[in-house]
Design a protein around this motif. Structure first.
Motif, short mmCIF file in Angstrom:
data_model
loop_
_atom_site.label_atom_id
_atom_site.label_comp_id
_atom_site.label_asym_id
_atom_site.label_seq_id
_atom_site.Cartn_x
_atom_site.Cartn_y
_atom_site.Cartn_z
N ALA A 9 1.22 -0.84 -0.42
CA ALA A 9 -0.46 -0.11 0.22
C ALA A 9 0.82 1.49 -0.02
CB ALA A 9 -1.23 -0.44 1.09
N LEU A 10 1.68 1.56 1.03
CA LEU A 10 3.18 2.51 0.70
C LEU A 10 3.44 2.28 -0.49
CD1 LEU A 10 4.35 2.04 3.99
CD2 LEU A 10 3.30 3.53 3.31
N MET A 11 3.55 1.45 -1.30
CA MET A 11 4.10 1.25 -2.71
C MET A 11 2.67 2.35 -3.40
SD MET A 11 6.33 -1.55 -2.74
CE MET A 11 6.82 -1.64 -4.64
N THR A 12 2.02 2.76 -3.42
CA THR A 12 -0.07 3.19 -4.52
C THR A 12 0.75 3.91 -4.03
OG1 THR A 12 -0.82 3.04 -2.47
CG2 THR A 12 -0.69 1.34 -3.88
N PRO A 13 -0.06 5.84 -4.99
CA PRO A 13 0.16 6.92 -5.11
C PRO A 13 -0.62 7.58 -3.84
CG PRO A 13 -0.39 6.24 -7.45
CD PRO A 13 -0.86 5.10 -6.23
N GLU A 14 -2.12 6.57 -3.63
CA GLU A 14 -2.64 6.80 -2.49
C GLU A 14 -1.91 6.70 -1.20
OE1 GLU A 14 -4.88 5.84 -6.08
OE2 GLU A 14 -3.42 4.86 -4.62
N GLY A 15 -1.03 5.27 -0.89
CA GLY A 15 0.04 5.33 0.25
C GLY A 15 1.12 6.59 0.23
N ARG A 16 1.24 6.70 -0.95
CA ARG A 16 2.18 7.46 -1.07
C ARG A 16 2.15 9.20 -0.15
NH1 ARG A 16 4.27 4.70 -5.52
NH2 ARG A 16 3.00 6.14 -6.90
N GLY A 17 0.30 9.36 -0.78
CA GLY A 17 -0.19 11.02 -0.24
C GLY A 17 -0.04 10.90 1.39
N GLU A 18 -0.82 9.72 1.87
CA GLU A 18 -1.09 9.78 3.19
C GLU A 18 -0.74 8.60 3.64
OE1 GLU A 18 -2.02 10.86 6.17
OE2 GLU A 18 -2.55 12.69 4.80
N TYR A 20 -0.14 7.95 6.84
CA TYR A 20 0.44 7.96 8.43
C TYR A 20 -1.03 6.83 8.80
CZ TYR A 20 3.54 11.49 8.13
OH TYR A 20 4.65 12.65 8.43
N PRO A 21 -2.02 6.26 7.96
CA PRO A 21 -2.80 5.82 8.07
C PRO A 21 -1.96 4.68 8.39
CG PRO A 21 -3.78 7.27 7.21
CD PRO A 21 -2.63 8.02 7.59
N LEU A 22 -1.34 4.11 7.60
CA LEU A 22 -0.79 2.76 7.20
C LEU A 22 0.21 1.80 8.39
CD1 LEU A 22 -0.34 2.99 3.26
CD2 LEU A 22 -1.81 1.92 4.75
N TYR A 23 1.48 3.73 8.31
CA TYR A 23 1.90 3.50 9.85
C TYR A 23 1.35 3.19 11.23
CZ TYR A 23 5.28 6.89 6.86
OH TYR A 23 6.07 7.06 5.88
N ALA A 24 0.34 3.09 11.31
CA ALA A 24 -0.47 3.24 12.50
C ALA A 24 -0.69 1.72 12.34
CB ALA A 24 -1.97 3.99 12.64
N ALA A 25 -1.50 1.27 11.29
CA ALA A 25 -1.25 -0.08 10.82
C ALA A 25 -0.47 -0.88 11.03
CB ALA A 25 -2.46 -0.43 10.09
N ALA A 26 1.06 -0.57 11.16
CA ALA A 26 2.14 -0.95 11.02
C ALA A 26 2.28 -1.41 12.04
CB ALA A 26 2.92 -0.41 9.90
N GLU A 286 9.69 20.22 15.55
CA GLU A 286 8.30 19.35 15.50
C GLU A 286 7.89 19.62 13.89
OE1 GLU A 286 4.55 18.25 17.21
OE2 GLU A 286 6.65 17.86 17.37
N VAL A 287 7.88 20.22 12.97
CA VAL A 287 8.28 19.96 11.95
C VAL A 287 8.63 18.78 11.01
CG1 VAL A 287 8.77 20.46 9.27
CG2 VAL A 287 7.65 22.26 10.90
N LEU A 288 10.35 18.70 11.43
CA LEU A 288 11.02 17.08 11.50
C LEU A 288 10.29 15.76 11.70
CD1 LEU A 288 14.15 18.53 12.19
CD2 LEU A 288 13.12 18.39 9.61
N ARG A 289 9.71 16.09 12.98
CA ARG A 289 8.84 15.12 14.12
C ARG A 289 7.66 15.15 13.52
NH1 ARG A 289 5.37 13.43 16.39
NH2 ARG A 289 4.06 15.64 17.09
N TYR A 290 7.17 15.65 12.82
CA TYR A 290 5.60 15.57 12.41
C TYR A 290 5.55 15.38 11.02
CZ TYR A 290 0.51 16.49 12.34
OH TYR A 290 -1.25 16.30 12.40
N ASP A 291 5.81 15.74 10.38
CA ASP A 291 5.84 15.34 8.50
C ASP A 291 7.44 15.51 8.50
OD1 ASP A 291 4.35 14.82 6.35
OD2 ASP A 291 3.71 16.36 5.84
N SER A 292 8.02 14.41 8.41
CA SER A 292 9.44 14.45 8.46
C SER A 292 9.49 14.85 7.23
CB SER A 292 10.17 13.48 8.49
OG SER A 292 11.33 12.94 8.48
#
Length: 411
Positions: A9-18, A20-26, A286-292
């Motif tokens: 999913a991280l290799m799809t355009p949708e996954g690359r665009g957002e 963070y939900p995939l990170y939460a699942a991981a 915090e920018v580096l952390r929140y949206d690195s």
């Protein structure tokens, strides 16, 4: 979701665009999880990633470690081979040998000494931004400031003439595709073409510096190459010049764009930064952390007994380090999904750790601080003019465009 599905999913355009939900699942799978049927592990825990980055039992997949059948698919002197000959993908002792050649240019003292020059460059670019937006017209912050500010700094250090700098943003964008998640080398064409163009450029610039050395990094590296004492080969010279150029602005460009957009989304926070209630340096962290601007990296087990805590990793197996997930690890950060520059003990992993800790991290942080201090003081009414266009990338996360209206400049 299972680990292999998350990676897919991280290799799809949708996954690359957002992502963070995939990170939460991981994270629900645990801090580190073996991917079924793959020689790979998925790591999301902050402490675990920090430990792996500092552990010499783990290293990079350098060019000599690539399977012979993979090397046969790569274009000679193309993107993958060139980057693999740089310190980014080198292991000791080669990494230590090459890094020592350029590390003196990035010491804390040398970087601090660059601040007046960075301030002058920033003021000049803000003058241009003010002129472009004087009539209320939207201005692309990414093209006209976020790219030009850090590329001007690194090119001054390298010795790249000002007239040549405009060409590097699209070339760097194409080249860095080799750092992205991919299951095929078939898409490397643009990256290879960009690499060949940059190699030709630096070959010619190196030749000029041989004839007329200057006080810049290109001259210093050419001299090390010409010494023929084993410190820097021809391939390493070009590979590391490409790396220094691209790494010298790509991450900072994304830091500036991500940071301004987050300010638009959190105007109360931006207001407190502008008033001096929140230090600009804390805002940058915090920018580096929140949206690195750097979302993931990988390490490979170099020894038979590599492990993360009690989790074994067999020699040659890969560990995918999801830095963006680690930055939202609730075991490390309270309320990790909240953008809060006042959080204590904020130590993002955007620039790595251990022997591969980014040489330019101090420079990037300085550029971020100077940029936001001066931008917010110069344009107290700056606002988003339209929705930004995010780059279709995961590893290096940022925006292609970010339209803004500068508003009336401060008196």
């Amino acid at each position: 979701m299972e680990a292999e599905a998350i990676i897919g999913a991280l290799m799809t355009p949708e996954g690359r665009g957002e992502p963070y939900p995939l990170y939460a699942a991981a994270r629900e799978l645990g801090a580190i999880r073996k991917v079924k049927d793959w020689p790979m592990h998925l790591c999301t825990g902050y402490d675990e990633i920090n430990a792996i980055l500092r552990d010499n039992a783990f290293g990079k997949m350098d060019f000599d470690m690539l399977p012979a059948e993979w090397r046969g698919l790569l274009l000679p002197d193309g993107a993958m081979e060139s980057i693999s000959r740089s310190m980014l993908l080198m292991n000791p002792p080669g990494h230590r040998r090459v890094r020592s050649l350029v590390s003196s240019a990035f010491t804390q003292r040398r970087v601090a000494g660059l601040e007046p020059a960075i301030e002058r460059m920033t003021d000049a670019l803000l003058d241009e931004l003010a002129a472009l937006g004087a009539g209320g017209e939207p201005v692309d912050f990414m093209e006209n400031f976020a790219f030009r500010m850090p590329v001007s700094v690194i090119c001054e250090m390298l010795g790249v003439p000002e007239a040549d700098r405009y060409r590097f943003r699209p070339l760097a964008h194409d080249l860095t595709f080799v750092l992205e998640l991919t299951d095929s080398f078939d898409d490397f064409g643009p990256a290879d073409a960009a690499t060949l163009e940059l190699r030709a450029y630096f070959t010619e610039l190196a030749a000029r510096r041989r004839e007329q050395p200057q006080d810049d990094l290109v001259s210093a590296m050419v001299q090390a190459n010409d010494a023929h004492d084993g410190r820097l080969s021809d391939a390493e010279l070009l590979g590391n010049l490409l790396l220094l150029l691209v790494a010298g602005f790509e991450t900072t460009t994304n830091l500036l764009g991500n940071g301004l957009y987050l300010g638009f989304r959190h105007p109360e926070v931006l207001g407190r930064v502008r008033k001096g209630e929140i230090p600009v340096a804390a805002y940058v962290e915090e920018v580096l952390r929140y949206d690195s601007p750097v979302q993931l990296t990988s390490r490979f087990a170099l020894t038979e007994d590599a492990h993360v805590g009690g989790h074994p990793v067999a020699r040659g197996e890969q560990v995918m380090l999801l830095i963006g997930a680690a930055h939202r690890d609730p075991k490390r950060f309270a309320n990790p999904d909240v953008f809060d520059p006042t959080r204590p003990d904020n130590v993002p992993l955007s620039f790595g750790a251990g022997i591969h800790y980014c040489l330019g991290q101090g420079l990037a942080r300085l550029e971020g601080r100077v940029a936001f201090e001066k931008l917010l003081a110069r344009f107290p009414e700056i606002e988003q003019a339209a929705e930004p266009e995010r780059r279709d990338r995961l590893v290096l996360r940022g925006y292609e465009t970010l339209p803004v209206r500068t508003g009336a400049p401060a008196a």
